[in-house]
Motif scaffolding. Sequence first.
Motif, PDB file in Angstrom:
ATOM      1  N   MET A 262       0.967  -1.118   0.062  1.00  0.00           N
ATOM      2  CA  MET A 262      -0.158   0.133   0.015  1.00  0.00           C
ATOM      3  C   MET A 262       0.806   1.317  -0.071  1.00  0.00           C
ATOM      4  SD  MET A 262      -2.950   1.029   2.673  1.00  0.00           S
ATOM      5  CE  MET A 262      -4.062   2.600   2.558  1.00  0.00           C
TER       6      MET A 262
ATOM      7  N   TRP B 175      -8.557   3.082   4.950  1.00  0.00           N
ATOM      8  CA  TRP B 175      -8.991   2.505   3.809  1.00  0.00           C
ATOM      9  C   TRP B 175      -9.211   0.760   4.089  1.00  0.00           C
ATOM     10  CZ3 TRP B 175     -10.402   4.398  -0.929  1.00  0.00           C
ATOM     11  CH2 TRP B 175     -10.041   5.703  -1.239  1.00  0.00           C
ATOM     12  N   TRP B 176     -10.278   0.308   3.448  1.00  0.00           N
ATOM     13  CA  TRP B 176     -10.175  -1.002   3.652  1.00  0.00           C
ATOM     14  C   TRP B 176      -9.996  -1.817   2.516  1.00  0.00           C
ATOM     15  CZ3 TRP B 176     -15.292  -2.843   6.771  1.00  0.00           C
ATOM     16  CH2 TRP B 176     -15.344  -2.198   8.150  1.00  0.00           C
ATOM     17  N   CYS B 177      -9.169  -2.898   2.507  1.00  0.00           N
ATOM     18  CA  CYS B 177      -8.818  -3.724   1.142  1.00  0.00           C
ATOM     19  C   CYS B 177     -10.054  -4.463   0.969  1.00  0.00           C
ATOM     20  CB  CYS B 177      -7.439  -4.522   1.605  1.00  0.00           C
ATOM     21  SG  CYS B 177      -6.975  -5.340   0.041  1.00  0.00           S
ATOM     22  N   THR B 178     -10.126  -4.686  -0.413  1.00  0.00           N
ATOM     23  CA  THR B 178     -11.462  -5.420  -0.985  1.00  0.00           C
ATOM     24  C   THR B 178     -10.820  -6.853  -1.461  1.00  0.00           C
ATOM     25  OG1 THR B 178     -11.550  -4.159  -2.788  1.00  0.00           O
ATOM     26  CG2 THR B 178     -12.931  -3.708  -0.980  1.00  0.00           C
TER      27      THR B 178
ATOM     28  N   LEU C  53      -5.018  -4.377  -6.203  1.00  0.00           N
ATOM     29  CA  LEU C  53      -5.404  -4.468  -4.835  1.00  0.00           C
ATOM     30  C   LEU C  53      -6.646  -3.473  -4.911  1.00  0.00           C
ATOM     31  CD1 LEU C  53      -2.842  -4.488  -2.176  1.00  0.00           C
ATOM     32  CD2 LEU C  53      -4.427  -6.213  -2.434  1.00  0.00           C
TER      33      LEU C  53
ATOM     34  N   TRP D 232      -9.665  -0.890  -2.873  1.00  0.00           N
ATOM     35  CA  TRP D 232      -9.639  -0.556  -1.495  1.00  0.00           C
ATOM     36  C   TRP D 232     -10.980   0.195  -1.514  1.00  0.00           C
ATOM     37  CZ3 TRP D 232      -5.608  -1.556   1.618  1.00  0.00           C
ATOM     38  CH2 TRP D 232      -4.450  -1.893   1.008  1.00  0.00           C
ATOM     39  N   ARG D 233     -11.432   0.589  -0.425  1.00  0.00           N
ATOM     40  CA  ARG D 233     -12.773   0.982  -0.070  1.00  0.00           C
ATOM     41  C   ARG D 233     -12.612   1.990   1.213  1.00  0.00           C
ATOM     42  NH1 ARG D 233     -17.419  -2.794   1.103  1.00  0.00           N
ATOM     43  NH2 ARG D 233     -16.908  -2.485   3.312  1.00  0.00           N
TER      44      ARG D 233
ATOM     45  N   ARG E  17     -13.901   4.227  -3.892  1.00  0.00           N
ATOM     46  CA  ARG E  17     -13.071   3.125  -4.190  1.00  0.00           C
ATOM     47  C   ARG E  17     -11.996   3.600  -5.007  1.00  0.00           C
ATOM     48  NH1 ARG E  17     -16.217  -1.467  -3.149  1.00  0.00           N
ATOM     49  NH2 ARG E  17     -18.342  -1.094  -2.487  1.00  0.00           N
TER      50      ARG E  17
ATOM     51  N   SER F 273      -4.977  -0.451  -6.503  1.00  0.00           N
ATOM     52  CA  SER F 273      -3.600  -0.143  -6.682  1.00  0.00           C
ATOM     53  C   SER F 273      -3.064  -1.322  -7.741  1.00  0.00           C
ATOM     54  CB  SER F 273      -2.977  -0.407  -5.434  1.00  0.00           C
ATOM     55  OG  SER F 273      -3.359   0.368  -4.430  1.00  0.00           O
TER      56      SER F 273
ATOM     57  N   THR G 226      -4.326 -12.282   0.644  1.00  0.00           N
ATOM     58  CA  THR G 226      -4.959 -11.184   0.802  1.00  0.00           C
ATOM     59  C   THR G 226      -6.421 -11.242   1.296  1.00  0.00           C
ATOM     60  OG1 THR G 226      -5.408 -11.091  -1.489  1.00  0.00           O
ATOM     61  CG2 THR G 226      -3.339  -9.953  -0.674  1.00  0.00           C
TER      62      THR G 226
ATOM     63  N   THR H 253      -8.859  -8.399   4.331  1.00  0.00           N
ATOM     64  CA  THR H 253     -10.041  -7.680   3.896  1.00  0.00           C
ATOM     65  C   THR H 253     -10.739  -7.164   5.246  1.00  0.00           C
ATOM     66  OG1 THR H 253     -11.332  -9.774   3.731  1.00  0.00           O
ATOM     67  CG2 THR H 253     -10.574  -8.655   1.754  1.00  0.00           C
TER      68      THR H 253
END
Length: 304
Positions: free
Chosen positions: A1, A9-12, A23, A25-26, A31, A34, A269, A273
Motif C-alpha cells: 500500500m 481504507w479497507w482492502c477488498t 488491490l 480499496w474502499r 473506491r 492499486s 490477501t 479484507t
Amino acid sequence: MGDGWSGGWWCTGVRWPGEAPELGWRRGGDRRVSVLAYGTGLGFRALGERHCVGARGNVCPLAAVVPGRSTGGRCAECARLDRAHSVAADTLADDPRTYRVYLAWFGPGLVKVGITGEERGAARLREQGAVAFTWLGRGPLMAARRTEEVLRAALGVPDRIPYAGKRAVRGRLPGAGERAEAVAELYGRAAALEGRGWPDSLERLPLEVVDQVEVFGLSGTPAPIRSVRELVDGGVVAGRLVAAAGPDLHLAVTGGGGGGGGGVVVLDTRLITGWDLTAETGNGVGVGVPLIDIGGGGVQGGLF
C-alpha cells in the motif's frame, strides 16, 4: 500500500482483470485500485478490529467483527447472502450467458475442473492461481455445469483445492514442457469422454495450454517458506513483491528481531479484507504478525 494514502481504507482483495494483480480499496463510498508490480515495495499496518466486508457490494448491517483467520472475511449472514448469488450455488439456472469449462493445473497431482463466464476470459484462472490450464468446452450454464460434474467424476479430481496445497508445490514446479504435457494428458482423457456424458449443447474446444508462470512472476523467484496466519491490531506486513498467484502475494523480507533470516513470505490477501489499514513505509522489510511455516513447522508469532 502506498501512494501516500492516509488511514481508513479497507482492502477488498486482489483482482486479476488483466495480467497484473490489483488491490482494491474502499473507504465509505470511495473506491480505489492499486496496480501491483513485481520488484516494488508493499507495506501496511493493521489497526483496531476486523469487520465483515458485507455481501454483493453492500455494507454489513451489523458491522460485525470477524475472526482474523477467516479467509471469507464475512459474518455468517453476509456469507450466506453472497453464496446464494454465486454460480456455484446452482441458483442461476436461467442465466443466458455463455460459460466455459476449464481444466486447471496447480502443480503435480493438483488438478480441478471448473466453469467460468466466457466474458471473463482467463480472470477466474488467475484468481485461483492456476499455474497452467486449457479450455475444454463452451455452452449454456447448465450444460457447462453438467459437463463439469461428469469430468470431475471420470477424472477423479476434486471440486476444490485448498490454497495451502497450492502454496506447498508452487516453489518446486516442474519445467514448462512437463507442465504442458500434464495438462495435455488430462485433456486427452477428458476429450475421450465426449459422447458419454457431455451434453450435446456443449461445444468442445481444442487443446491450447496456457502457462501462467511468467504472469505470476514465479520463474526464478525463491520458494516461499512461511505464510501469514492472520493480522493483529498494530501488526505490520512489509516487503518487496516478487510474485503473486490468485489471492497470494509473495513478499521478500529480511531478518528481524524475531530471529530468523530472510526469505519469501506469502500473504493471502483474503486475510486483510475488513481491516483498517495504513501505509507502512519504515524500512519496508518486516513482518510483525503470526506466521505459519509452509514447510511443515510451527507458528511464529513475532517479526520475521
